[in-house]
Design an enzyme around this catalytic site. Structure first.
Site, PDB file in Angstrom:
ATOM      1  N   GLU A  12      -2.317   4.868  -9.703  1.00 43.61           N
ATOM      2  CA  GLU A  12      -1.121   4.717 -10.537  1.00 43.61           C
ATOM      3  C   GLU A  12      -1.454   4.196 -11.931  1.00 43.61           C
ATOM      4  O   GLU A  12      -0.722   4.471 -12.888  1.00 43.61           O
ATOM      5  CB  GLU A  12      -0.099   3.800  -9.840  1.00 43.61           C
ATOM      6  N   GLY A  78       8.957   7.285  -2.289  1.00 46.32           N
ATOM      7  CA  GLY A  78       9.539   8.281  -1.400  1.00 46.32           C
ATOM      8  C   GLY A  78      11.022   8.436  -1.723  1.00 46.32           C
ATOM      9  O   GLY A  78      11.726   7.450  -1.951  1.00 46.32           O
ATOM     10  N   MET A 172       6.945   0.138  -1.840  1.00 44.91           N
ATOM     11  CA  MET A 172       6.440  -1.049  -1.160  1.00 44.91           C
ATOM     12  C   MET A 172       6.195  -2.250  -2.079  1.00 44.91           C
ATOM     13  O   MET A 172       5.619  -3.232  -1.634  1.00 44.91           O
ATOM     14  CB  MET A 172       5.147  -0.684  -0.406  1.00 44.91           C
ATOM     15  N   GLU A 173       6.639  -2.178  -3.351  1.00 46.19           N
ATOM     16  CA  GLU A 173       6.329  -3.276  -4.273  1.00 46.19           C
ATOM     17  C   GLU A 173       7.463  -3.690  -5.216  1.00 46.19           C
ATOM     18  O   GLU A 173       7.512  -4.849  -5.656  1.00 46.19           O
ATOM     19  CB  GLU A 173       5.111  -2.927  -5.168  1.00 46.19           C
ATOM     20  N   ASP A 196       7.093  12.043  -2.358  1.00 41.09           N
ATOM     21  CA  ASP A 196       7.373  12.532  -0.993  1.00 41.09           C
ATOM     22  C   ASP A 196       8.834  12.253  -0.668  1.00 41.09           C
ATOM     23  O   ASP A 196       9.537  11.608  -1.443  1.00 41.09           O
ATOM     24  CB  ASP A 196       6.461  11.827   0.023  1.00 41.09           C
TER      25      ASP A 196
HETATM   26  N1  SAH Z   1      -2.622   6.607   0.971  1.00 40.77           N
HETATM   27  C1  SAH Z   1      -2.755   5.188   0.734  1.00 40.77           C
HETATM   28  C2  SAH Z   1      -1.544   4.408   1.223  1.00 40.77           C
HETATM   29  C3  SAH Z   1      -0.333   4.670   0.378  1.00 40.77           C
HETATM   30  S1  SAH Z   1       1.005   3.635   0.786  1.00 40.77           S
HETATM   31  C4  SAH Z   1      -4.014   4.691   1.446  1.00 40.77           C
HETATM   32  O1  SAH Z   1      -4.402   5.276   2.443  1.00 40.77           O
HETATM   33  O2  SAH Z   1      -4.587   3.719   0.980  1.00 40.77           O
HETATM   34  C5  SAH Z   1       2.236   4.289  -0.281  1.00 40.77           C
HETATM   35  C6  SAH Z   1       2.276   3.754  -1.703  1.00 40.77           C
HETATM   36  O3  SAH Z   1       3.124   4.583  -2.491  1.00 40.77           O
HETATM   37  C7  SAH Z   1       2.875   2.363  -1.838  1.00 40.77           C
HETATM   38  O4  SAH Z   1       2.289   1.672  -2.914  1.00 40.77           O
HETATM   39  C8  SAH Z   1       4.372   2.631  -2.062  1.00 40.77           C
HETATM   40  O5  SAH Z   1       4.919   1.798  -3.058  1.00 40.77           O
HETATM   41  C9  SAH Z   1       4.474   4.085  -2.515  1.00 40.77           C
HETATM   42  N2  SAH Z   1       5.240   5.005  -1.651  1.00 40.77           N
HETATM   43  C10 SAH Z   1       5.307   6.340  -1.887  1.00 40.77           C
HETATM   44  N3  SAH Z   1       6.019   6.951  -0.915  1.00 40.77           N
HETATM   45  C11 SAH Z   1       6.435   5.987  -0.039  1.00 40.77           C
HETATM   46  C12 SAH Z   1       7.169   6.021   1.176  1.00 40.77           C
HETATM   47  N4  SAH Z   1       7.609   7.147   1.705  1.00 40.77           N
HETATM   48  N5  SAH Z   1       7.398   4.834   1.812  1.00 40.77           N
HETATM   49  C13 SAH Z   1       6.946   3.677   1.293  1.00 40.77           C
HETATM   50  N6  SAH Z   1       6.205   3.600   0.164  1.00 40.77           N
HETATM   51  C14 SAH Z   1       5.943   4.748  -0.520  1.00 40.77           C
END
Ligand code: SAH
Length: 228
Positions: A12, A78, A172-173, A196
Site C-alpha cells: 500500500e 473489501g 482491518m485498520e 475484493d
Molecule cells: N494477503 C495478506 C493478508 C491481507 S489481509 C497476507 O497474506 O499477508 C487484508 C488487508 O487488506 C488488510 O490490511 C485489510 O485492511 C484490507 N482488506 C482488503 N479486503 C478486506 C476484506 N475483505 N476484509 C478485511 N480486510 C480487507
C-alpha cells in the site's frame, strides 16, 4: 505542516514511495518511517502491518513522535455495498470496530464505554478530498467503513456487517487510526480502493487486485497532499 501517510501493508505504501521518492528513514517500534519533503510540508510515510493494534501504534507514533498535524490512510478494502466495485475509491465518512462486543452487559455491538460506536473522519479534510475529486473528475464515493481483526471472505458475515453497522466497506485498520487521531485531536481521513467483495472469492480477488487498487488510492492521496 507535518503530514502522516499510513498504509497497512508494504504494497500500500510502495506506490507512495514511488510518487514522493524515498528520503530520510527512521526506525521506531518495528516500523520504518520514510521522511520526504513536499512543497512546504514534511511527509512521514509508513506501513503499520496488518490489524488495528499495529495501525493504532503507527498512527500514535506519527502524532506523538513526528508531530504530524494530520493523518491520511491509503489502502485497500473489501466492498460490502453492492454498488462498490473493484478499483472504486471510497472515502470514510465514519468508522467503527465491528469486532468489539460487550453486548453481554447490554451495550450495543461496537460500543466501548467513554467512546462511541462510530468515529467521524475530519469534515474539513473530507471536504478537501471531495473538492479535489470533483475538480479532477475522479469518482470518489463516501461511506461507512467497518474495521476488525478479520479478513472477511464470507457472504453471511458480509450481510451481518451491513445489517449491524450499515457499513459500505470492510478492512482491518481504519477505525484504529480513527480512535488514535480522535483521542489526540488530530484530523484524519481514510481512503480505500476496493480490492475484493468480502465474499467467498475475496482472497483470490484480493491477490489479483491489491497492487492496482493500492495505486488508485495512493495517486488520490498524492493529489490531496498537493492540495493541503
Ligand atoms: N494477503 C495478506 C493478508 C491481507 S489481509 C497476507 O497474506 O499477508 C487484508 C488487508 O487488506 C488488510 O490490511 C485489510 O485492511 C484490507 N482488506 C482488503 N479486503 C478486506 C476484506 N475483505 N476484509 C478485511 N480486510 C480487507
Amino acid at each position: 505542516m507535518n503530514i502522516g501517510i499510513l498504509g497497512a501493508m508494504q504494497e500500500e505504501i510502495a506506490p507512495l514511495l514511488q510518487i514522493f521518492g524515498e528520503n530520510h528513514t527512521h526506525e521506531i517500534a518495528g516500523n520504518v518511517f520514510y521522511e520526504v519533503a513536499c512543497k512546504n510540508s514534511r511527509i512521514f510515510l509508513a506501513y503499520s502491518k496488518i490489524g488495528k493494534v499495529h495501525a493504532s501504534i503507527t498512527a500514535t507514533t506519527m502524532i506523538t513522535h513526528f508531530h504530524c498535524e494530520c493523518i491520511l490512510f491509503s489502502g485497500v478494502a473489501g466492498a460490502l455495498n453492492p454498488s462498490l466495485k473493484v478499483g472504486d475509491l471510497l472515502l470514510a465518512s465514519k468508522l467503527c470496530q465491528h469486532d468489539v462486543d460487550i453486548s453481554a452487559f447490554g451495550h450495543p455491538l461496537g460500543f466501548i464505554p467513554e467512546s462511541s460506536i462510530y468515529i467521524p473522519a475530519d469534515p474539513a479534510l473530507n471536504a478537501v478530498a471531495k473538492n479535489i475529486a470533483k475538480e479532477q473528475n475522479i469518482p470518489l464515493k463516501e461511506g461507512i467503513i467497518a474495521s476488525g481483526d478479520q479478513f472477511i471472505a464470507d457472504a453471511a458475515k458480509k450481510q451481518w456487517l451491513i445489517k449491524e453497522f450499515q457499513a459500505d466497506a470492510v478492512e482491518m485498520e481504519g477505525a484504529a487510526v480513527a480512535v488514535a487521531c480522535n483521542l489526540f485531536k488530530i484530523p484524519f481521513c481514510i481512503f480505500r480502493s476496493i480490492s475484493d467483495s468480502a465474499d467467498g472469492e475475496a482472497d483470490a480477488s484480493f491477490d489479483t487486485f491489491l497492487q492496482k487498487a493500492a495505486e488508485v488510492s495512493a495517486h488520490f492521496v498524492k493529489s490531496i497532499v498537493e492540495g493541503l
